[in-house]
Design a protein around this motif. Structure first.
Motif, short mmCIF file in Angstrom:
data_model
loop_
_atom_site.label_atom_id
_atom_site.label_comp_id
_atom_site.label_asym_id
_atom_site.label_seq_id
_atom_site.Cartn_x
_atom_site.Cartn_y
_atom_site.Cartn_z
N PRO A 98 23.45 1.45 15.13
CA PRO A 98 23.79 1.48 16.56
C PRO A 98 22.60 1.12 17.46
N GLU A 99 21.39 1.52 17.05
CA GLU A 99 20.20 1.18 17.85
C GLU A 99 19.96 -0.33 17.87
N ALA A 100 20.09 -0.95 16.70
CA ALA A 100 19.90 -2.41 16.61
C ALA A 100 21.00 -3.14 17.39
N ARG A 101 22.23 -2.61 17.32
CA ARG A 101 23.33 -3.21 18.08
C ARG A 101 23.04 -3.14 19.57
N ASN A 102 22.54 -2.00 20.03
CA ASN A 102 22.20 -1.86 21.46
C ASN A 102 21.12 -2.85 21.87
N GLU A 103 20.11 -3.05 21.01
CA GLU A 103 19.05 -4.01 21.32
C GLU A 103 19.61 -5.43 21.41
N LEU A 104 20.48 -5.78 20.46
CA LEU A 104 21.08 -7.12 20.49
C LEU A 104 21.96 -7.31 21.73
N ARG A 131 12.72 -17.47 26.71
CA ARG A 131 12.07 -16.54 25.79
C ARG A 131 13.07 -15.49 25.30
N VAL A 132 13.92 -14.98 26.20
CA VAL A 132 14.93 -13.98 25.81
C VAL A 132 15.94 -14.62 24.86
N GLN A 133 16.35 -15.86 25.13
CA GLN A 133 17.29 -16.54 24.25
C GLN A 133 16.68 -16.74 22.86
N ALA A 134 15.39 -17.08 22.81
CA ALA A 134 14.72 -17.25 21.53
C ALA A 134 14.63 -15.91 20.79
N ASP A 135 14.37 -14.82 21.52
CA ASP A 135 14.31 -13.49 20.90
C ASP A 135 15.68 -13.10 20.34
N LEU A 136 16.75 -13.39 21.09
CA LEU A 136 18.10 -13.08 20.62
C LEU A 136 18.41 -13.88 19.36
N ALA A 137 18.07 -15.16 19.35
CA ALA A 137 18.33 -16.01 18.19
C ALA A 137 17.59 -15.48 16.96
N GLN A 138 16.33 -15.11 17.15
CA GLN A 138 15.52 -14.60 16.05
C GLN A 138 16.09 -13.27 15.53
N ALA A 139 16.53 -12.40 16.44
CA ALA A 139 17.07 -11.11 16.04
C ALA A 139 18.39 -11.27 15.28
N LEU A 140 19.23 -12.21 15.71
CA LEU A 140 20.48 -12.45 15.00
C LEU A 140 20.24 -12.97 13.59
N ARG A 141 19.27 -13.89 13.45
CA ARG A 141 18.94 -14.41 12.13
C ARG A 141 18.39 -13.29 11.23
N ALA A 142 17.51 -12.46 11.78
CA ALA A 142 16.93 -11.37 11.00
C ALA A 142 18.01 -10.38 10.55
N ALA A 143 18.96 -10.07 11.42
CA ALA A 143 20.04 -9.14 11.08
C ALA A 143 20.90 -9.70 9.95
N ARG A 144 21.20 -11.01 10.03
CA ARG A 144 22.01 -11.63 8.98
C ARG A 144 21.25 -11.64 7.66
N GLN A 145 19.97 -11.96 7.70
CA GLN A 145 19.19 -12.00 6.47
C GLN A 145 19.03 -10.60 5.87
N LEU A 146 18.89 -9.58 6.73
CA LEU A 146 18.82 -8.20 6.22
C LEU A 146 20.13 -7.78 5.56
N ALA A 147 21.24 -8.30 6.08
CA ALA A 147 22.54 -8.00 5.48
C ALA A 147 22.71 -8.74 4.16
N GLY A 148 21.90 -9.77 3.92
CA GLY A 148 21.94 -10.50 2.66
C GLY A 148 23.12 -11.44 2.52
N ILE A 149 23.60 -12.00 3.64
CA ILE A 149 24.73 -12.93 3.58
C ILE A 149 24.32 -14.27 4.18
N SER A 150 25.02 -15.31 3.76
CA SER A 150 24.72 -16.66 4.26
C SER A 150 25.42 -16.88 5.60
#
Length: 158
Positions: free
Chosen positions: A144-150, A84-103
């Motif tokens: 920095p808060e999002a980085r700490n969560e990741l 579950r934690v691995q899935a949460d990390l994967a989802q958070a990384l994808r969301a961060a990349r999509q928020l940055a607007g890069i492929s």
């Protein structure tokens, strides 16, 4: 008396990835799976079997509701939580990349990784180490808060 006719339906299963309870990921080859036998015509004996199954399931459910909620000795829920934690990390990384607007390809080039690594991180089939998470955070420009969560999610996967 009506005879019972059983049909054995099958289904084709594609090649896929399966996560085991211990956290390992394995590749399962394409195969054919037999489904449960489905009675087409049920005689009097079939009705007795169905009634017995319903009574048995009711009995089992009544006994399990009286048991405590503690897991059996020797049974660990840690692999489930880890997945579950691995899935949460994967989802958070994808969301961060999509928020940055890069492929994924752009992120890989900027972070010094391959596109397949980024895809594997976001699918949850590969867990990044702390240095890789830090590089991705810098690439995505997260707060920095999002980085700490990741980083905390990455730490929990170990």
């Amino acid at each position: 008396m009506v005879p019972t006719v059983l049909a054995m339906p099958t289904t084709n299963v594609r090649k896929h990835v399966r996560r085991l309870r211990d956290g390992r990921v394995i590749q399962v080859r394409a195969h054919t799976r037999r489904l449960a036998a489905t009675p087409m015509v049920v005689g009097a004996g079939g009705i007795v079997v169905v009634l017995f199954m319903i009574f048995g399931v009711g009995l089992i459910l009544s006994q399990t509701s009286q048991n405590t909620a503690l897991p059996e000795r020797g049974v660990s829920t840690a692999p489930v939580r880890l997945a579950r934690v691995q899935a949460d990390l994967a989802q958070a990384l994808r969301a961060a990349r999509q928020l940055a607007g890069i492929s994924q390809r752009q992120a890989a080039a900027l972070a010094g990784m391959s596109q397949s690594e980024i895809a594997s991180f976001e699918e949850g089939t590969l867990v990044p180490d702390a240095a890789e998470v830090d590089a991705l955070c810098k690439t995505y420009g997260v707060t920095p808060e999002a980085r700490n969560e990741l980083m905390e999610l990455q730490w929990k996967t170990q």
